[in-house]
Design a protein around this motif. Structure first.
Motif, PDB file in Angstrom:
ATOM      1  N   LEU A  47      60.412  31.347 170.295  1.00 17.85           N
ATOM      2  CA  LEU A  47      61.777  31.130 169.283  1.00 17.85           C
ATOM      3  C   LEU A  47      61.814  29.836 169.026  1.00 17.85           C
ATOM      4  O   LEU A  47      62.064  29.587 167.874  1.00 17.85           O
ATOM      5  CB  LEU A  47      63.024  31.753 169.858  1.00 17.85           C
ATOM      6  N   PHE A  48      61.708  28.927 169.920  1.00 17.23           N
ATOM      7  CA  PHE A  48      62.059  27.461 169.760  1.00 17.23           C
ATOM      8  C   PHE A  48      60.924  26.843 168.759  1.00 17.23           C
ATOM      9  O   PHE A  48      61.113  26.043 167.836  1.00 17.23           O
ATOM     10  CB  PHE A  48      61.870  26.584 171.138  1.00 17.23           C
ATOM     11  N   LEU A  49      59.766  27.391 168.856  1.00 12.97           N
ATOM     12  CA  LEU A  49      58.680  26.927 168.247  1.00 12.97           C
ATOM     13  C   LEU A  49      58.698  27.474 166.669  1.00 12.97           C
ATOM     14  O   LEU A  49      58.487  26.677 165.657  1.00 12.97           O
ATOM     15  CB  LEU A  49      57.474  27.547 168.665  1.00 12.97           C
ATOM     16  N   VAL A  50      59.217  28.712 166.615  1.00  9.76           N
ATOM     17  CA  VAL A  50      59.238  29.331 165.299  1.00  9.76           C
ATOM     18  C   VAL A  50      60.146  28.433 164.523  1.00  9.76           C
ATOM     19  O   VAL A  50      60.116  28.340 163.387  1.00  9.76           O
ATOM     20  CB  VAL A  50      59.751  30.819 165.390  1.00  9.76           C
ATOM     21  N   TYR A  51      61.453  28.201 165.278  1.00  8.30           N
ATOM     22  CA  TYR A  51      62.474  27.581 164.284  1.00  8.30           C
ATOM     23  C   TYR A  51      62.131  25.984 164.224  1.00  8.30           C
ATOM     24  O   TYR A  51      62.815  25.392 163.515  1.00  8.30           O
ATOM     25  CB  TYR A  51      63.928  27.808 165.057  1.00  8.30           C
ATOM     26  N   THR A  52      61.274  25.479 164.946  1.00  6.21           N
ATOM     27  CA  THR A  52      60.744  24.171 164.653  1.00  6.21           C
ATOM     28  C   THR A  52      59.928  24.112 163.872  1.00  6.21           C
ATOM     29  O   THR A  52      59.699  23.196 162.918  1.00  6.21           O
ATOM     30  CB  THR A  52      60.600  23.641 166.083  1.00  6.21           C
ATOM     31  N   TYR A  53      58.767  24.843 163.663  1.00  7.91           N
ATOM     32  CA  TYR A  53      57.696  24.730 162.795  1.00  7.91           C
ATOM     33  C   TYR A  53      57.534  25.747 161.636  1.00  7.91           C
ATOM     34  O   TYR A  53      56.919  25.343 160.665  1.00  7.91           O
ATOM     35  CB  TYR A  53      56.493  24.747 163.835  1.00  7.91           C
ATOM     36  N   TYR A  54      58.281  26.680 161.642  1.00 10.56           N
ATOM     37  CA  TYR A  54      58.473  27.871 160.352  1.00 10.56           C
ATOM     38  C   TYR A  54      59.618  27.666 159.672  1.00 10.56           C
ATOM     39  O   TYR A  54      59.418  27.550 158.637  1.00 10.56           O
ATOM     40  CB  TYR A  54      58.180  29.002 161.293  1.00 10.56           C
ATOM     41  N   THR A  56      61.755  25.042 159.285  1.00 13.05           N
ATOM     42  CA  THR A  56      62.029  23.727 159.496  1.00 13.05           C
ATOM     43  C   THR A  56      63.215  22.784 159.245  1.00 13.05           C
ATOM     44  O   THR A  56      63.574  21.816 159.700  1.00 13.05           O
ATOM     45  CB  THR A  56      60.977  22.916 158.748  1.00 13.05           C
ATOM     46  N   ASP A  57      64.226  23.600 158.517  1.00 10.41           N
ATOM     47  CA  ASP A  57      65.519  23.059 158.380  1.00 10.41           C
ATOM     48  C   ASP A  57      66.543  23.246 159.353  1.00 10.41           C
ATOM     49  O   ASP A  57      66.811  24.455 159.625  1.00 10.41           O
ATOM     50  CB  ASP A  57      66.105  23.654 157.009  1.00 10.41           C
ATOM     51  N   ARG A  58      66.467  22.086 160.228  1.00  9.41           N
ATOM     52  CA  ARG A  58      67.481  22.286 161.467  1.00  9.41           C
ATOM     53  C   ARG A  58      68.933  22.612 160.970  1.00  9.41           C
ATOM     54  O   ARG A  58      69.582  23.261 162.113  1.00  9.41           O
ATOM     55  CB  ARG A  58      67.246  20.888 162.395  1.00  9.41           C
ATOM     56  N   SER A  59      69.500  22.051 160.096  1.00 11.01           N
ATOM     57  CA  SER A  59      70.801  22.462 159.594  1.00 11.01           C
ATOM     58  C   SER A  59      71.106  23.866 159.497  1.00 11.01           C
ATOM     59  O   SER A  59      72.279  24.397 159.627  1.00 11.01           O
ATOM     60  CB  SER A  59      71.327  21.457 158.530  1.00 11.01           C
ATOM     61  N   THR A  60      70.213  24.745 159.206  1.00 12.70           N
ATOM     62  CA  THR A  60      70.203  26.092 158.998  1.00 12.70           C
ATOM     63  C   THR A  60      69.742  26.899 159.999  1.00 12.70           C
ATOM     64  O   THR A  60      69.765  28.140 159.952  1.00 12.70           O
ATOM     65  CB  THR A  60      69.687  26.651 157.496  1.00 12.70           C
ATOM     66  N   ALA A  61      69.071  26.270 160.895  1.00 16.17           N
ATOM     67  CA  ALA A  61      68.605  27.173 162.100  1.00 16.17           C
ATOM     68  C   ALA A  61      69.504  27.378 163.187  1.00 16.17           C
ATOM     69  O   ALA A  61      70.077  26.591 163.746  1.00 16.17           O
ATOM     70  CB  ALA A  61      67.355  26.168 162.650  1.00 16.17           C
ATOM     71  N   ASP A  62      69.788  28.686 163.388  1.00 15.73           N
ATOM     72  CA  ASP A  62      70.803  29.216 164.091  1.00 15.73           C
ATOM     73  C   ASP A  62      70.846  28.972 165.496  1.00 15.73           C
ATOM     74  O   ASP A  62      71.957  28.243 166.260  1.00 15.73           O
ATOM     75  CB  ASP A  62      70.951  30.789 164.233  1.00 15.73           C
ATOM     76  N   ASP A  69      76.485  21.224 166.934  1.00 14.59           N
ATOM     77  CA  ASP A  69      77.782  20.969 166.711  1.00 14.59           C
ATOM     78  C   ASP A  69      78.717  21.107 168.336  1.00 14.59           C
ATOM     79  O   ASP A  69      79.653  20.458 168.360  1.00 14.59           O
ATOM     80  CB  ASP A  69      78.553  22.408 166.166  1.00 14.59           C
ATOM     81  N   GLY A  70      77.754  21.607 169.329  1.00 15.18           N
ATOM     82  CA  GLY A  70      78.439  21.788 170.602  1.00 15.18           C
ATOM     83  C   GLY A  70      78.527  20.372 171.290  1.00 15.18           C
ATOM     84  O   GLY A  70      79.346  20.038 171.872  1.00 15.18           O
ATOM     85  N   MET A 106      81.279  18.553 162.284  1.00 14.48           N
ATOM     86  CA  MET A 106      80.469  19.635 162.514  1.00 14.48           C
ATOM     87  C   MET A 106      80.002  20.283 161.011  1.00 14.48           C
ATOM     88  O   MET A 106      80.965  20.062 160.183  1.00 14.48           O
ATOM     89  CB  MET A 106      81.059  20.839 163.365  1.00 14.48           C
ATOM     90  N   ASN A 107      79.008  20.942 161.123  1.00 13.13           N
ATOM     91  CA  ASN A 107      78.511  21.702 160.046  1.00 13.13           C
ATOM     92  C   ASN A 107      79.019  23.003 159.776  1.00 13.13           C
ATOM     93  O   ASN A 107      78.952  23.717 158.820  1.00 13.13           O
ATOM     94  CB  ASN A 107      76.959  21.527 159.949  1.00 13.13           C
ATOM     95  N   ASN A 108      79.396  23.808 161.189  1.00 13.54           N
ATOM     96  CA  ASN A 108      79.576  25.053 161.074  1.00 13.54           C
ATOM     97  C   ASN A 108      80.823  25.507 161.770  1.00 13.54           C
ATOM     98  O   ASN A 108      81.019  26.722 161.810  1.00 13.54           O
ATOM     99  CB  ASN A 108      78.247  25.778 162.053  1.00 13.54           C
ATOM    100  N   TRP A 109      81.587  24.605 161.964  1.00 12.82           N
ATOM    101  CA  TRP A 109      82.981  25.196 162.417  1.00 12.82           C
ATOM    102  C   TRP A 109      83.854  25.830 161.002  1.00 12.82           C
ATOM    103  O   TRP A 109      84.304  26.781 161.329  1.00 12.82           O
ATOM    104  CB  TRP A 109      83.888  23.844 162.824  1.00 12.82           C
TER     105      TRP A 109
END
Length: 450
Positions: A47-54, A56-62, A69-70, A106-109
């Motif tokens: 899952l980490f690899l999918v959200y890192t390389y597939y 690629t937008d970290r700001s929208t990756a859950d 933000d944490g 934060m971006n998601n509060w």
């Protein structure tokens, strides 16, 4: 250093799984239990690899956006500890001071497309901030912690189900620990892992609440309920009446169990709508319609490739009834070959084909059920229907549908363990094998002797 910290927590949780009696299950080898946990760790890495390389937008990756933000909230622990605990426990933290100092960073509060009763983003941000205290900011430690918590919940669910299906040990093991969507989505820094923990612990401890009463059990149930309310309130609104009905009917030898479930759930739904509307001025249909609207707005902002063009729900019963076939097809049938051809959907397509095959087998090789197993069947059935339909009503993004309905898949797998007669299936497979051997011998005989 990050690697060593992660390995330490993997070793710690593996040691707990190996030695704690909670993870000792009759009929399941210890090695199989540990394998299931390591499989979750592997899925968390994928899952980490999918959200890192597939994606690629970290700001929208859950898996990343709530973690980032944490960090902002966790930093307050070292600079202003009182601020940290106020935010963590939601005590006097809704003030301009906290907004300007922390929340605006934060971006998601605050989310323009979110209008839930409880903001589930707040819960996952707080969770990451708390774990940050002993993860030292190492992301993979958060993955390991979520894997362990969801593993606890799934194990609790297994122990609940095996009580009523003692001969289905292998089937339940496959259904709960090895369904790809469940393993994948419950193994990352996402809400699904926390939901599985809360759901499993609530069902397990509520099932034998009166037989083995303890204050620890009460505290666990209350904590699980609170966790569900602040992650996915609709999961609680589905599971709560089902548990009440299941426990209420268990001592009685009643017929027409399916009708009793249906009538009780309908009554609960109507009463819930009236109570929420009169006490806190909340319209459930309005809330669901708004949730769908929020999702559509999110889709317009992020432009996902799996967006499903759909009509917007209106806050009235007729609109929901008219939309029912669409909600049904989106969750029960999709993703499907020929319609959803994205490579990332291939595992879900295969998974769906397996479930459809099991559905056919349940009609061809039906099993006989005891009264308690019939009660359990309707408990599982209505939970699956509730989760699937609510997901279909509110989520117009296929990727989100696949993710959100994963909560119900262990229950669906357990249903097939109840419905399919293993004895009939085994006998049929033996006959098919025998026929195949005879046919093979006949073909070989004719090819040799003219």
């Amino acid at each position: 250093m990050d690697f060593l910290i992660t390995i330490f927590y993997v070793f710690l949780f593996t040691l707990i799984i190996r030695n704690h009696r909670f993870f000792r299950i009759d009929g399941v080898r210890k090695e199989a239990i540990r394998f299931a946990f390591f499989l979750k760790l592997f899925a968390g890495g994928v899952l980490f690899l999918v959200y890192t390389y597939y994606y690629t937008d970290r700001s929208t990756a859950d898996i990343f956006k709530y973690f980032d933000d944490g960090k902002i909230m966790a930093n307050a622990f070292y600079n202003k500890p009182l601020d940290f605990f106020k935010m963590l426990f939601s005590v006097q933290n809704d003030t301009p001071y906290f907004t300007e100092t922390y929340y605006n960073q934060m971006n998601n509060w605050f989310r323009v497309y979110d209008s839930n009763i409880f903001s589930d983003s707040h819960l996952i941000i707080r969770f990451n901030a708390f774990v940050m205290l002993f993860s030292f900011g190492v992301y993979h430690v958060h993955t390991v912690v979520v894997c362990f918590l969801s593993f606890i919940g799934i194990t609790a669910l297994y122990k609940f189900l095996i009580e009523y299906m003692p001969k289905a040990k292998l089937g339940l093991y496959l259904a709960l620990y090895l369904i790809p969507s469940v393993v994948f989505w419950s193994s990352g820094v996402l809400k699904e892992g926390l939901i599985f923990f809360a759901l499993g612990m609530l069902i397990y401890h509520s099932n034998n609440f009166f037989e083995k009463f303890s204050f620890w059990k009460v505290a666990t149930i209350i904590f699980s309920i609170a966790l569900l309310l602040y992650t996915k309130i609709y999961v609680f609104l589905i599971i709560f009446p089902l548990m009440v009905i299941f426990k209420s009917l268990k001592p009685f030898n009643r017929r027409n169990i399916g009708l009793i479930y249906l009538g009780s759930l309908s009554l609960f739904f109507i009463c819930s709508m009236m109570i929420l509307k009169s006490l806190v001025d909340i319209d459930l249909l309005q809330m669901l319609a708004q949730k769908q609207h929020d999702f559509i707005l999110l889709a317009k902002i992020q432009n996902p490739g799996s967006f499903i063009v759909t009509n917007e729900l209106q806050p009235n019963l007729l609109s929901f009834i008219q939309y029912l076939p669409v909600a049904f097809s989106n969750t029960f049938l999709r993703p499907i070959i020929g319609l959803d051809n994205s490579p990332i959907m291939i595992p879900s397509i295969i998974e769906n084909l397996i479930f459809w095959t099991l559905l056919i087998l349940s009609f061809v090789f039906p099993s006989k059920r005891t009264k308690e197993q019939s009660l359990l069947f309707y408990f599982l059935f209505w939970f699956v229907v509730g989760i699937f339909l609510l997901t279909g009503f509110t989520a117009p993004i296929l990727g989100a549908i696949v993710r959100y309905k994963s909560i119900a898949l262990p229950f669906l797998g357990a249903i097939f363990c109840l419905l399919i007669s293993k004895k009939k299936l085994f006998c049929a497979s033996k006959r098919v094998a025998a026929f195949g051997i005879k046919l093979e011998h006949r073909i070989l005989y004719k090819s040799i002797i003219p």
